[in-house]
Design a protein around this motif. Structure first.
Motif, PDB file in Angstrom:
ATOM      1  N   GLY A   1     -12.781   3.861   6.338  1.00  0.00           N
ATOM      2  CA  GLY A   1     -12.027   3.862   7.587  1.00  0.00           C
ATOM      3  C   GLY A   1     -12.048   5.219   8.265  1.00  0.00           C
ATOM      4  O   GLY A   1     -12.128   5.327   9.485  1.00  0.00           O
ATOM      5  N   ASN A   2     -12.007   6.246   7.456  1.00  0.00           N
ATOM      6  CA  ASN A   2     -12.021   7.597   7.988  1.00  0.00           C
ATOM      7  C   ASN A   2     -13.360   7.903   8.664  1.00  0.00           C
ATOM      8  O   ASN A   2     -13.427   8.427   9.773  1.00  0.00           O
ATOM      9  CB  ASN A   2     -11.761   8.588   6.847  1.00  0.00           C
TER      10      ASN A   2
ATOM     11  N   THR B   1      -8.727  -0.050   7.912  1.00  0.00           N
ATOM     12  CA  THR B   1      -9.675  -0.877   7.168  1.00  0.00           C
ATOM     13  C   THR B   1      -9.051  -2.215   6.789  1.00  0.00           C
ATOM     14  O   THR B   1      -9.668  -3.276   6.941  1.00  0.00           O
ATOM     15  CB  THR B   1     -10.119  -0.154   5.885  1.00  0.00           C
TER      16      THR B   1
ATOM     17  N   PRO C   1      -6.488   5.628   8.138  1.00  0.00           N
ATOM     18  CA  PRO C   1      -7.779   4.963   7.919  1.00  0.00           C
ATOM     19  C   PRO C   1      -7.710   3.788   6.955  1.00  0.00           C
ATOM     20  O   PRO C   1      -8.449   2.811   7.116  1.00  0.00           O
ATOM     21  CB  PRO C   1      -8.659   6.081   7.357  1.00  0.00           C
TER      22      PRO C   1
ATOM     23  N   GLN D   1       1.052  10.565   8.622  1.00  0.00           N
ATOM     24  CA  GLN D   1       1.713   9.565   7.801  1.00  0.00           C
ATOM     25  C   GLN D   1       0.702   8.686   7.062  1.00  0.00           C
ATOM     26  O   GLN D   1       0.962   7.554   6.723  1.00  0.00           O
ATOM     27  CB  GLN D   1       2.653   8.708   8.638  1.00  0.00           C
ATOM     28  N   CYS D   2      -0.482   9.252   6.855  1.00  0.00           N
ATOM     29  CA  CYS D   2      -1.544   8.433   6.296  1.00  0.00           C
ATOM     30  C   CYS D   2      -1.305   8.085   4.832  1.00  0.00           C
ATOM     31  O   CYS D   2      -0.924   8.913   4.024  1.00  0.00           O
ATOM     32  CB  CYS D   2      -2.877   9.153   6.405  1.00  0.00           C
ATOM     33  N   LEU D   3      -1.551   6.842   4.523  1.00  0.00           N
ATOM     34  CA  LEU D   3      -1.503   6.396   3.147  1.00  0.00           C
ATOM     35  C   LEU D   3      -2.581   7.092   2.347  1.00  0.00           C
ATOM     36  O   LEU D   3      -3.669   7.354   2.840  1.00  0.00           O
ATOM     37  CB  LEU D   3      -1.765   4.894   3.077  1.00  0.00           C
ATOM     38  N   LEU D   4      -2.281   7.404   1.123  1.00  0.00           N
ATOM     39  CA  LEU D   4      -3.282   7.935   0.214  1.00  0.00           C
ATOM     40  C   LEU D   4      -3.870   9.250   0.684  1.00  0.00           C
ATOM     41  O   LEU D   4      -4.945   9.635   0.262  1.00  0.00           O
ATOM     42  CB  LEU D   4      -4.426   6.937   0.028  1.00  0.00           C
TER      43      LEU D   4
ATOM     44  N   LEU E   1       0.826  -1.205   0.000  1.00  0.00           N
ATOM     45  CA  LEU E   1       0.000   0.000   0.000  1.00  0.00           C
ATOM     46  C   LEU E   1       0.859   1.253   0.000  1.00  0.00           C
ATOM     47  O   LEU E   1       0.538   2.230  -0.674  1.00  0.00           O
ATOM     48  CB  LEU E   1      -0.932  -0.003   1.210  1.00  0.00           C
ATOM     49  N   ASN E   2       1.943   1.227   0.748  1.00  0.00           N
ATOM     50  CA  ASN E   2       2.823   2.397   0.771  1.00  0.00           C
ATOM     51  C   ASN E   2       3.362   2.704  -0.616  1.00  0.00           C
ATOM     52  O   ASN E   2       3.428   3.858  -1.032  1.00  0.00           O
ATOM     53  CB  ASN E   2       3.999   2.141   1.713  1.00  0.00           C
TER      54      ASN E   2
ATOM     55  N   CYS F   1      -4.124  12.830   9.431  1.00  0.00           N
ATOM     56  CA  CYS F   1      -3.165  11.792   9.740  1.00  0.00           C
ATOM     57  C   CYS F   1      -1.881  12.061   8.993  1.00  0.00           C
ATOM     58  O   CYS F   1      -1.834  11.937   7.784  1.00  0.00           O
ATOM     59  CB  CYS F   1      -3.759  10.448   9.357  1.00  0.00           C
TER      60      CYS F   1
ATOM     61  N   ARG G   1     -10.223   3.797   2.322  1.00  0.00           N
ATOM     62  CA  ARG G   1      -9.722   4.839   3.213  1.00  0.00           C
ATOM     63  C   ARG G   1     -10.871   5.700   3.738  1.00  0.00           C
ATOM     64  O   ARG G   1     -10.957   5.984   4.928  1.00  0.00           O
ATOM     65  CB  ARG G   1      -8.723   5.711   2.475  1.00  0.00           C
TER      66      ARG G   1
END
Lengths: 126, 126
Positions: A100-101, B14, B10, A116-119, A24-25, A114, A97
């Motif tokens: 989840g958010n 998930t 997030p 360091q949040c992905l995406l 994902l990263n 966030c 995402r």
DNA sequence: CAGAATCCAAGCCGATACTG
DNA sequence: CAGTATCGGCTTGGATTCTG
């Protein structure tokens, strides 16, 4: 690389494609379609090792999520970028995402930002 | 159960909610909202052990994906069913499945029908 | 019936060193 | 620069047994 079609279950296949600790990263990093070199990715994903990076890139390329372009200069240059399939997948990841958010906001009063949040993007949804 | 907000990402949250070997099977089983008893789930998910089933149910309940209702009869009866949040998540899983299905069709001529496929429904898309 | 406790195997992942 | 090779720990999941 395990069996390509994962017992013919498309959901399991999708989960396997994006599964693992670093995929994902990497996908997130390439989200805007620009090419990224190996060491640039490595610098941008803190903590990832050569083994995991090479392995993740190979898997994602195998599944057609990103493409690998090698330029035989000296020293050699290799560029990775998301494919069209990768872009589609990215869209689904954005929805995950957002789910989840929403989930986090429903279950707490924490701010949704966030670091360091992905995406992560400027807006919550695109 | 690890840190609840997964470093405030997030998407990672998930993925953790639906991650692991058996969670998708369980969510899929409860997809139509009907209640399922512990041993019924166990029978319907071939190969799952008590440890993994109890662990997965507990995690999914913890995250509010399914609810646990206990009836203190003798012997005790426990029913699990998807919550509204679980239903929403299910919708995203359908999209992941459809993406994987499209992917499989693009990359091979295999028929898309999958006997043991998670989230399988009569139509490809709902 | 619906789990919990314990022990064990496999695979994922990290650290380090090395190479075309 | 862009990886590969090797070793070892740790986490995940499996098998078995036991309980309120």
């Amino acid at each position: 690389m395990d069996s390509f079609f994962h017992d013919l279950c498309p959901l399991r296949l999708t989960m396997d494609i994006i599964g693992g600790k670093w995929k994902l990263n990497i996908i997130c990093l390439l989200k805007d379609g620009t090419p990224w070199r190996y060491n640039a990715i490595k610098r941008a994903v803190p903590g990832i090792t050569n083994v995991m990076l090479a392995q993740s890139l190979k898997s994602l390329e195998h599944y057609g999520i990103l493409s690998r372009q090698q330029y035989n200069e000296v020293p050699v240059r290799v560029e990775y970028r998301l494919t069209a399939a990768g872009m589609e997948l990215l869209e689904l990841l954005r929805q995950l995402r957002d789910w989840g958010n929403q989930y986090m906001q429903d279950f707490s009063n924490l701010e949704s930002h966030c670091p360091q949040c992905l995406l992560q993007e400027s807006e919550t949804s695109r």
